[in-house]
Scaffold this active site. Sequence first.
Site, short mmCIF file in Angstrom:
data_model
loop_
_atom_site.label_atom_id
_atom_site.label_comp_id
_atom_site.label_asym_id
_atom_site.label_seq_id
_atom_site.Cartn_x
_atom_site.Cartn_y
_atom_site.Cartn_z
N HIS A 40 -7.53 -4.61 9.47
CA HIS A 40 -7.22 -4.40 8.05
C HIS A 40 -5.94 -5.13 7.64
CE1 HIS A 40 -4.82 -0.37 8.79
NE2 HIS A 40 -4.02 -1.42 8.89
N GLU B 103 -9.88 -2.16 4.29
CA GLU B 103 -10.48 -1.80 5.57
C GLU B 103 -11.76 -2.61 5.81
OE1 GLU B 103 -8.84 -0.15 7.57
OE2 GLU B 103 -7.93 1.65 6.75
N ASN C 30 -8.04 -2.70 13.62
CA ASN C 30 -9.40 -2.98 13.14
C ASN C 30 -9.41 -4.18 12.19
OD1 ASN C 30 -8.12 -2.02 10.92
ND2 ASN C 30 -9.44 -0.25 10.59
N ASP D 92 0.81 -1.23 0.00
CA ASP D 92 0.00 0.00 0.00
C ASP D 92 0.84 1.27 0.00
OD1 ASP D 92 0.88 -0.33 2.61
OD2 ASP D 92 -1.11 -0.78 3.42
C1 F6R Z 1 1.28 -0.99 6.01
C2 F6R Z 1 0.16 -1.95 6.06
C3 F6R Z 1 -0.75 -1.95 7.23
C4 F6R Z 1 0.02 -2.30 8.52
C5 F6R Z 1 -0.91 -2.36 9.73
C6 F6R Z 1 -0.15 -2.59 11.01
O1 F6R Z 1 2.00 -1.17 4.81
O2 F6R Z 1 -0.04 -2.70 5.14
O3 F6R Z 1 -1.79 -2.87 7.02
O4 F6R Z 1 0.64 -3.54 8.36
O5 F6R Z 1 -1.58 -1.14 9.84
O6 F6R Z 1 0.67 -1.49 11.25
P1 F6R Z 1 1.74 -1.48 12.45
O7 F6R Z 1 2.77 -2.49 12.09
O8 F6R Z 1 2.31 -0.08 12.41
O9 F6R Z 1 1.01 -1.81 13.69
#
Ligand code: F6R
Length: 266
Positions: free
Chosen positions: A156, A161, A154, A83
Amino acid sequence: MLSPARTEERAGVSILVFGDAGSAGRAAAERIQSTVHAAVADRGRAVLGLASGATPRKVYSHLVAFHREGALSFRDVVTYNVDEFYPIGPLDPKSYRSYMHQHLFSHVDLAPHHAHLLDGTVPEFFVAEHCAGFDRWIAADGGIDLQLLGIGRNGHIGFNEPSALSLADALALPTRLTELHPVTQSDAAREFVGEHRVIPRALTMGVASILAARSILMLATGTHKADVVARALNGPMTAGLPASLLQSVASRVTWMLDEPAAAGLF
Ligand code: F6R
């Protein structure tokens, strides 16, 4: 590979629990290293799906260390990041492109044109075409050998999402422009120094491309992930919790957790 403190097979999914976040990160890096070696030996190239955020930082520092020790080359590796915020400039320090340069790309022998990220600078009328092209490039590269993922509080994955879609529609989601969920925006507030500054949209690899990977490595660490990890693994498959959709390809998924993130499972 570093031995987990606990391993479990749950509805076909492998769950490896490590004593601390550092060990989980090291084990994830070792899994990536062995996948690269096997894929390069097999087909002459390895295709990695990568994620950013706080969780994989340790993974990238181990990969850089392996490279410096001569134990891992990225010469035959191609990467696709899951992403990127939209819109965002490539030099913006909050872009995931900057993050990847900072944590991995600038430290290893990965060819610049082998590192793909969704482009936060494409004009909006071209976004759909750009996203479809991203999926076509992955397919033309032979598909992803290993997709590294983190999980949002959440549920994702990437920036897919929670939604009210039917299961079939959620599983088929393509790479696209998406709105960030309020929980995602509040979690991003630290990086953006204030919630009102968070870029509320993003480009994300679709659920369909993520699930098509030959292996998926989900890394989750910390107490703040315990609840969502338990719901993704024990609860029903639902678009309301995108990480639960990994249950549909259970035999290709490994969860690597530290003890605090696994606390709701056992
Ligand atoms: C970022 C991504 C998100 C993160 C998720 C967890 O490239 O794909 O899905 O993996 O938000 O983020 P952290 O590791 O910061 O808790």
